[in-house]
Design an enzyme around this catalytic site. Sequence first.
Site, mmCIF file in Angstrom:
data_model
loop_
_atom_site.group_PDB
_atom_site.id
_atom_site.type_symbol
_atom_site.label_atom_id
_atom_site.label_comp_id
_atom_site.label_asym_id
_atom_site.label_seq_id
_atom_site.Cartn_x
_atom_site.Cartn_y
_atom_site.Cartn_z
ATOM 1 N N VAL A 190 35.335 -19.797 -6.235
ATOM 2 C CA VAL A 190 34.510 -18.782 -6.893
ATOM 3 C C VAL A 190 33.901 -19.341 -8.182
ATOM 4 O O VAL A 190 32.741 -19.068 -8.499
ATOM 5 C CB VAL A 190 35.317 -17.492 -7.157
ATOM 6 C CG1 VAL A 190 34.507 -16.495 -7.982
ATOM 7 C CG2 VAL A 190 35.731 -16.860 -5.833
ATOM 8 N N ALA A 224 30.980 -21.408 -7.173
ATOM 9 C CA ALA A 224 29.876 -20.521 -6.785
ATOM 10 C C ALA A 224 29.216 -19.888 -8.010
ATOM 11 O O ALA A 224 27.986 -19.848 -8.125
ATOM 12 C CB ALA A 224 30.393 -19.436 -5.834
ATOM 13 N N GLU A 225 30.022 -19.413 -8.935
ATOM 14 C CA GLU A 225 29.482 -18.778 -10.151
ATOM 15 C C GLU A 225 28.676 -19.773 -10.971
ATOM 16 O O GLU A 225 27.626 -19.442 -11.519
ATOM 17 C CB GLU A 225 30.609 -18.188 -11.002
ATOM 18 C CG GLU A 225 30.137 -17.661 -12.345
ATOM 19 C CD GLU A 225 30.317 -16.166 -12.507
ATOM 20 O OE1 GLU A 225 29.669 -15.623 -13.411
ATOM 21 O OE2 GLU A 225 31.063 -15.563 -11.752
ATOM 22 N N THR A 226 29.161 -20.992 -11.056
ATOM 23 C CA THR A 226 28.444 -22.034 -11.785
ATOM 24 C C THR A 226 27.058 -22.242 -11.194
ATOM 25 O O THR A 226 26.053 -22.254 -11.913
ATOM 26 C CB THR A 226 29.247 -23.353 -11.754
ATOM 27 O OG1 THR A 226 30.463 -23.161 -12.481
ATOM 28 C CG2 THR A 226 28.462 -24.502 -12.358
ATOM 29 N N SER A 235 24.801 -18.998 -11.570
ATOM 30 C CA SER A 235 24.431 -18.756 -12.969
ATOM 31 C C SER A 235 23.435 -19.796 -13.468
ATOM 32 O O SER A 235 22.493 -19.468 -14.196
ATOM 33 C CB SER A 235 25.678 -18.758 -13.855
ATOM 34 O OG SER A 235 26.504 -17.672 -13.528
#
Length: 137
Positions: free
Chosen positions: A56, A59-61, A64
């Site tokens: 996660v 994925a967030e990196t 964003s």
Amino acid sequence: MTSDSTDAVDRLGPMGALNEKLGIRLLEATAERLVATMPVEGNTQPYGLLHGGASVALAETLGSMGSAIHAEQHGRIPVGVDINATHHRSATSGVVTGTATAIHLGRTSAAYEIVIVDERGKRVCTSRITCALIEPR
């Protein structure tokens, strides 16, 4: 990597402490598509499997950073408002690769689908993130 992608990777600068600890390496970055790798070793849960939280975080990196590249052209900054993940299979060694593809690039929001695969190309995780694009304070 295209010239636009190289420029974006250079503009993004340092990846931040968490990404450094996780060993995330950004390989390609445009508003439409981002690619990064992360080692499994050092990012496992007690059973020796890739930690879902590490997936996660990857994925967030990616989502964003893509949102930041897109928001820049509108004079805005991204803030995450939603992320989800489905973990399909485990990874126990090697490197995983995350590829983020833009789903929506608007004036006030951006959304990405992120697919994380193992070294055999088998899907480990599918994630989706939505970022609001807000005026800087």
